[in-house]
Design an enzyme around this catalytic site. Structure first.
Site, PDB file in Angstrom:
ATOM      1  N   HIS A   1     -13.816  -2.752  -0.592  1.00 29.69           N
ATOM      2  CA  HIS A   1     -12.856  -2.330   0.427  1.00 29.69           C
ATOM      3  C   HIS A   1     -13.103  -3.052   1.748  1.00 29.69           C
ATOM      4  CE1 HIS A   1      -9.628   0.729   0.212  1.00 29.69           C
ATOM      5  NE2 HIS A   1      -9.623   0.619   1.536  1.00 29.69           N
TER       6      HIS A   1
ATOM      7  N   SER B   1       0.820  -1.211   0.000  1.00 36.10           N
ATOM      8  CA  SER B   1       0.000   0.000   0.000  1.00 36.10           C
ATOM      9  C   SER B   1       0.852   1.257   0.000  1.00 36.10           C
ATOM     10  CB  SER B   1      -0.905   0.003   1.236  1.00 36.10           C
ATOM     11  OG  SER B   1      -1.601   1.228   1.356  1.00 36.10           O
TER      12      SER B   1
ATOM     13  N   TYR C   1      -2.747   5.072  -3.782  1.00 34.08           N
ATOM     14  CA  TYR C   1      -3.775   6.041  -3.429  1.00 34.08           C
ATOM     15  C   TYR C   1      -3.382   7.325  -4.142  1.00 34.08           C
ATOM     16  CZ  TYR C   1      -5.976   3.159   0.168  1.00 34.08           C
ATOM     17  OH  TYR C   1      -6.660   2.183   0.827  1.00 34.08           O
TER      18      TYR C   1
ATOM     19  N   LYS D   1      -8.843  -1.300  -8.757  1.00 39.22           N
ATOM     20  CA  LYS D   1      -9.436  -1.954  -7.599  1.00 39.22           C
ATOM     21  C   LYS D   1     -10.596  -1.120  -7.055  1.00 39.22           C
ATOM     22  CE  LYS D   1      -8.098  -3.502  -2.918  1.00 39.22           C
ATOM     23  NZ  LYS D   1      -8.878  -2.555  -2.067  1.00 39.22           N
TER      24      LYS D   1
ATOM     25  N   GLN E   1       0.231  -0.559  -4.803  1.00 32.47           N
ATOM     26  CA  GLN E   1      -1.124  -0.008  -4.754  1.00 32.47           C
ATOM     27  C   GLN E   1      -1.047   1.499  -4.531  1.00 32.47           C
ATOM     28  OE1 GLN E   1      -2.522   1.094  -1.572  1.00 32.47           O
ATOM     29  NE2 GLN E   1      -4.407   1.814  -2.500  1.00 32.47           N
TER      30      GLN E   1
END
Length: 382
Positions: free
Chosen positions: A281, A113, A136, A257, A134
């Site tokens: 999520h 993440s 954000y 995702k 991943q």
């Protein structure tokens, strides 16, 4: 002998979950295990998986089921990967590197993440090409370019864009626990830590976790609620132009995702993404969302791309249920962290073995020699 002993004590993920709850502080448990709202979406994920039934088949003779799964140019030893979880290092000391090494040993992908407690450079050397980064989505184009370059240089080959966090969720149960980012050990939380010596000793050696990658760009922001951490200060809510920018900037496969309907899947295929990830999520964002296993058939029908699913997976039978309804691959997040909390570094390896044995046992009952034969055993509902 050690493996046999672990299987006698902890034969299922439920056993690891129970042990993990006893070994990590309550505020950490609340962070890992909670959803948002009244946690209806989290419960729905489990409830709807239980409704998927498969028909056993007889007289197939002896055979060894093939549990390998191809995805994005690699053949994985299991059809289950390790999903990205923010601040893994809070759940168990040095969690990200433990998970990376376990993924490499098991021949499965590991997702790191953006808001992990380790940087891509810390984790990448342990992944041997199995790393997914991943994202954000940062608002600032210079920051996002630098993040992508760092992930690529660290050996991450797949980019995962999470699109189901346009705003932060309230996560009431997590908020009540008193957790902030970075964690501040108040007297209330210290009392919980004192009851968990293995966790406390590991944290004493490693230091309390923080979002190191985010800190590289946001500085040492302190004292924010755990559902409004420093990552939110950098993040934007992406749109289709943002996706197009990423598609041009990233040299490799892109997974999106957080998809729950066929129209979005169809549009994403048109934009040139490589894989669709059906996810709500884990019930942590929106408490009126459909279960992922409910959404899966519509997404599968809408696209020719590979489809991943997560949400509520607790064993090999659940993996087969997802594959029966159209998934090509499954990801788990909480389960691997239950394993870490229960057994430390050896937990994820034990869980991988649990999943492999469970897949083979259930495929034997179904008479299916390959994973995707299970689609012929689906019992229609309605």
């Amino acid at each position: 002998m050690r493996g046999m002993d672990l299987h006698s004590k902890y034969p299922a993920l439920a056993d690891l979950r129970t042990r993990a709850r006893a070994r990590i502080p309550r505020f950490v448990w609340e962070y890992l295990d909670s959803g948002t709202g009244v946690e209806a979406t989290k419960a729905r994920n489990r409830e709807m998986l239980d409704r998927v039934r498969l028909m056993p088949s007889i007289l197939h003779g002896e055979f060894t089921p093939d549990i390998t799964a191809p995805l994005l140019g690699q053949v994985h030893a299991l059809p289950v990967g390790i999903a990205p979880v923010g601040m893994s290092g809070l759940i168990w000391p040095d969690a990200e590197r433990h998970l990376a090494r376990a993924a490499t040993a098991a021949g499965i992908p590991y997702g790191l993440s953006t808001v992990a407690s380790q940087r891509p450079e810390d984790v990448g050397p342990h992944l041997n090409g199995q790393g997914w980064f991943q994202l954000y989505p940062p608002r600032d184009p210079d920051i996002r370019t630098d993040m992508l370059n760092r992930a690529r240089a660290a050996g991450f080959s797949v980019l995962v864009l999470t699109v189901d966090v346009p705003v932060g969720s309230r996560r009431e149960r997590q908020t009540r626990s008193g957790l902030t980012q970075p964690p501040k050990l108040t007297p209330r939380l210290l009392a919980q830590v004192a009851r968990c010596p293995a966790w406390a000793l590991g944290m004493a050696r490693m230091g309390m976790p923080r979002m190191r990658l985010i800190d590289d760009y946001a500085g040492g922001t302190k004292g924010l609620p755990s559902n409004k951490h420093a990552g939110y200060l950098l993040r934007t809510s992406p749109d289709w132009d943002y996706l197009r920018w990423l598609r041009d900037a990233w040299e490799g496969p892109i997974v999106v995702k957080g998809v729950l309907n066929g129209d979005d899947a169809r549009a994403l295929e048109g934009e040139g993404v490589d894989t669709i990830w059906v996810s709500n999520h884990a019930g942590r964002q929106f408490d009126a969302a459909p279960a992922t296993i409910e959404a899966l058939p519509e997404v599968r029908a809408a696209t020719r791309l590979p489809v991943i699913m997560d949400g509520g997976i607790e064993g090999g039978l659940d993996v087969l249920r997802a594959i029966a309804l159209g998934a090509d691959f499954v990801m788990m997040g909480r389960g691997w962290h239950f394993a870490l909390g229960a057994l430390g570094a050896e937990g994820p390896t034990h869980l991988a073995d649990i999943l492999a044995q469970d897949l083979k046992a259930n495929m034997g009952q179904l008479g299916t020699k390959t994973l995707f034969d299970v689609r012929d055993r689906l019992i229609p509902t309605g």
